[in-house]
Design an enzyme around this catalytic site. Structure first.
Site, short mmCIF file in Angstrom:
data_model
loop_
_atom_site.label_atom_id
_atom_site.label_comp_id
_atom_site.label_asym_id
_atom_site.label_seq_id
_atom_site.Cartn_x
_atom_site.Cartn_y
_atom_site.Cartn_z
N ARG A 266 25.41 10.33 23.54
CA ARG A 266 24.68 9.40 24.41
C ARG A 266 24.51 9.97 25.81
NH1 ARG A 266 27.24 3.62 22.14
NH2 ARG A 266 25.76 3.49 20.39
N TYR B 138 17.19 7.23 19.61
CA TYR B 138 18.33 7.75 18.86
C TYR B 138 19.64 7.66 19.65
CZ TYR B 138 16.99 12.54 20.66
OH TYR B 138 16.64 13.65 21.38
N GLU B 139 20.73 7.79 18.91
CA GLU B 139 22.09 7.55 19.41
C GLU B 139 22.26 6.12 19.92
OE1 GLU B 139 23.70 9.73 18.31
OE2 GLU B 139 22.37 11.45 18.29
N GLY B 140 21.58 5.20 19.29
CA GLY B 140 21.63 3.80 19.68
C GLY B 140 20.45 3.48 20.58
#
Length: 595
Positions: free
Chosen positions: A295, A439-441
């Site tokens: 993140r 992406y990555e949340g």
């Protein structure tokens, strides 16, 4: 055309004058990380990014990755660039010397990551994913796994991935169906399908190490029953070399909007041999080591894209002749003035400039906090640093990537119709930037993480530590006449954060939708306040630089840019506070069938 030159002067200013990077050399294990050494390393990284990676950015986008019978080929030039990348030791910069790493501070890694992602985001994905896998193994792997795999990840001979997402689940990992069956030799047989796996298959390394989330047949439901497994593409031999092919293969690559030179794969596991990382049914903590590192890395992608977009927009605005200045010709000998004279073009350029410079300072501060959290001899200092990191991680991921996308769009707008044309290069930045918000949340998930996990963490103590850090600065500089126009707006923004947080405390327990409705606005409110705090610190450093006879134009530009941010960007905090207080009813009142 898009342009990029590593902003070494600005990075050096932040490290030495805003943050005092010399303090890193006082931490155990970082004694050799002096400012001069760090500067020399960053200069070499800049050469690689400018001369090797950036020239491949557009061609990599044009060619993309190709897939045939389970084999993925990266675009022309990528293999040679990766070879140079490894030979230069760039895969090993912050890794443990015990496994062949250089043991440099995370702060240095952050500065290098910005340059890599600005020069070539797709290329940066390959070593970036490997670093996340390295961190998870370093913290949760057995000694045997670490001894076998970490040296190979460090020297770049092998690469790594994160295999989390499945067709039926992304954010809700409790829905994972991939199964792991225990074997007599202590390994596991793993079967299932993973999608959206960045760098899942490629031709840059001789082996790929997949970290796979799966569950045992008798595991509890939901996230409490998830375990993490190491699944290599090729099974290592007894002497650590590549052996027979494992039962994990790429079934397809995605055809995407952007980052086309980064392979995004469907990975099929059919009785693949894997080894447990960490404890059974406790894969989530190990996964979050990867996720938190990723993140922050994605946040740096947002900054890198914004920097490239800004530089490209400035270069075009200086050269493009169009119209005359509203206050009279500025290029009297020419047919028109360069568009940089127009206020609205200045608005777009200043928005980008005021973001990139404060974001760089915030990111490098987080890098220094990570180094403190890992190495400071005082346990209380380590805890304090970690609290700040926890609070700032979702802010950096979401706000930096939102702004990276905005800055890329502003670059296209600055170019006008020429920005929409593929050959001019800036439309690629828009396409590449868009994934960073997903992406990555997704950024909405980052906002929920901030409101649902980070604000209540330690009974609110971590949040108070961040707000207290800013309040302490306000108190220390409130009487400085030179800082008045910067400190007073920061103090008001801080008050709005506290006011919004109080509203949530009073209402979210009665109606949980209040937290969800406020989350994205509160994240941006806190992000803008954090950026204003960094601008205040930058202006303090600039005033000191002016007082000591430094580069007058450089320091005055810092102060002018900070003034723009405080006067034209920070006022958004007022409307955000009002939006938060509008409550959840304005979002939830409409029945689903009425949409």
């Amino acid at each position: 055309m898009a342009v990029y030159k590593a902003p070494l002067k600005d990075i050096q200013f932040v490290l030495t004058e805003v943050l005092d990077v010399s303090s890193l050399a006082k931490l155990p294990g970082y004694e050799d990380a002096t400012p001069d050494t760090i500067q020399a390393i960053l200069e070499e990284a800049a050469k690689l990014c400018e001369n090797v990676l950036f020239p491949l950015n557009r061609s990599g986008d044009e060619e993309g990755c190709t897939y045939e019978n389970g084999v993925v080929h990266t675009p022309k030039g990528f293999k040679e660039a990766y070879r140079q990348f490894c030979e230069g030791g760039w895969t090993a910069t912050t890794n443990d010397p015990a496994y062949g790493g250089q043991g440099l501070p995370a702060t240095v890694g952050f500065a290098i990551t910005e340059m890599i992602t600005a020069a070539n985001q797709s290329f940066g994905m390959y070593p970036g994913l490997s670093h996340g896998a390295y961190e998870a193994l370093a913290q949760h792997g057995s000694d045997e796994l670490k001894k076998l795999y970490l040296p190979k990840l460090t020297d770049g001979t092998w690469s790594g991935t994160m295999c989390l997402t499945e067709p039926q689940c992304g954010t809700d990992l409790g829905l994972i169906r991939t199964r792991a069956e225990p074997q007599a030799d202590g390994s596991y047989s793993i079967s299932g399908t993973k999608i959206f796996i960045s760098a899942g298959e490629h031709d840059l390394t001789e082996n790929i190490i997949h970290l796979v989330l799966a569950r045992l047949p008798d595991a509890p439901g939901g996230t409490k029953g998830i375990s993490l497994f190491l699944v290599p593409k090729f099974l290592p031999t007894a002497d650590g070399k590549v052996g027979e092919r494992n039962g994990i293969r790429c079934g397809a690559i995605e055809h995407k909007m952007g980052i086309k030179a980064s392979s995004t794969c469907v990975m099929n596991l059919d009785g693949a041999k894997g080894w447990l990382v960490g404890e059974l049914n406790k894969g989530m903590p190990a996964m979050f080591v990867m996720m938190n590192a990723a993140r922050l890395g994605v946040g740096m992608q947002g900054l890198g894209i914004a920097e490239c977009a800004y530089q490209s927009a400035v270069a075009y605005a200086r050269d493009r002749l169009q119209g005359r200045s509203l206050t009279g010709p500025k290029n009297a000998g020419g047919p028109a003035d360069p568009i940089i004279v127009h206020p609205d073009v200045r608005r777009m350029l200043m928005t980008q400039k005021s973001f990139t410079e404060a974001a760089r300072a915030l990111a490098l501060w987080v890098g220094m906090l990570i180094d403190e959290a890992h190495r400071h001899p005082d346990a209380k200092k380590r805890e304090a640093a970690d609290d700040l990191i926890q609070m700032l991680t979702p802010i950096i991921k979401a706000y930096f990537t939102d702004m990276g996308s905005e800055c890329a769009n502003l670059a296209v707008q600055t170019y006008g119709g020429h920005g929409f044309i593929r050959e001019n290069g800036v439309e690629q930045l828009v396409r590449d930037a868009r994934i960073t918000q997903l992406y990555e949340g997704t950024n909405g998930i980052q906002a929920l993480d901030l409101v649902g996990r980070k604000l209540p963490m330690k009974g609110g103590a971590a949040a108070q530590r961040l707000l207290g850090e800013i309040a302490g600065f306000v108190g220390a500089h409130k009487g400085d006449e030179k800082m008045k126009e910067f400190v007073e707006p920061l103090e008001k923004a801080l008050g709005r954060v506290q006011d919004a947080a109080l509203f949530l405390m009073q209402n979210a327990m009665k109606n949980h939708d209040e937290a969800g409705a406020a989350a994205s606005d509160l994240l941006r409110l806190m992000a803008l306040t954090a950026m204003a705090y960094m601008w205040n610190r930058i202006v303090v450093a600039a005033n000191k630089g002016l007082a000591t006879g430094g580069d007058k134009a450089f320091y005055e530009a810092k102060i002018a840019t900070g003034r723009f941010f405080m006067a034209r960007i920070l006022p958004q905090t007022t409307s955000l506070n009002h939006t938060i207080k509008a409550g959840a009813a304005t979002l939830m009142a409409l029945p689903a069938e009425a949409f």
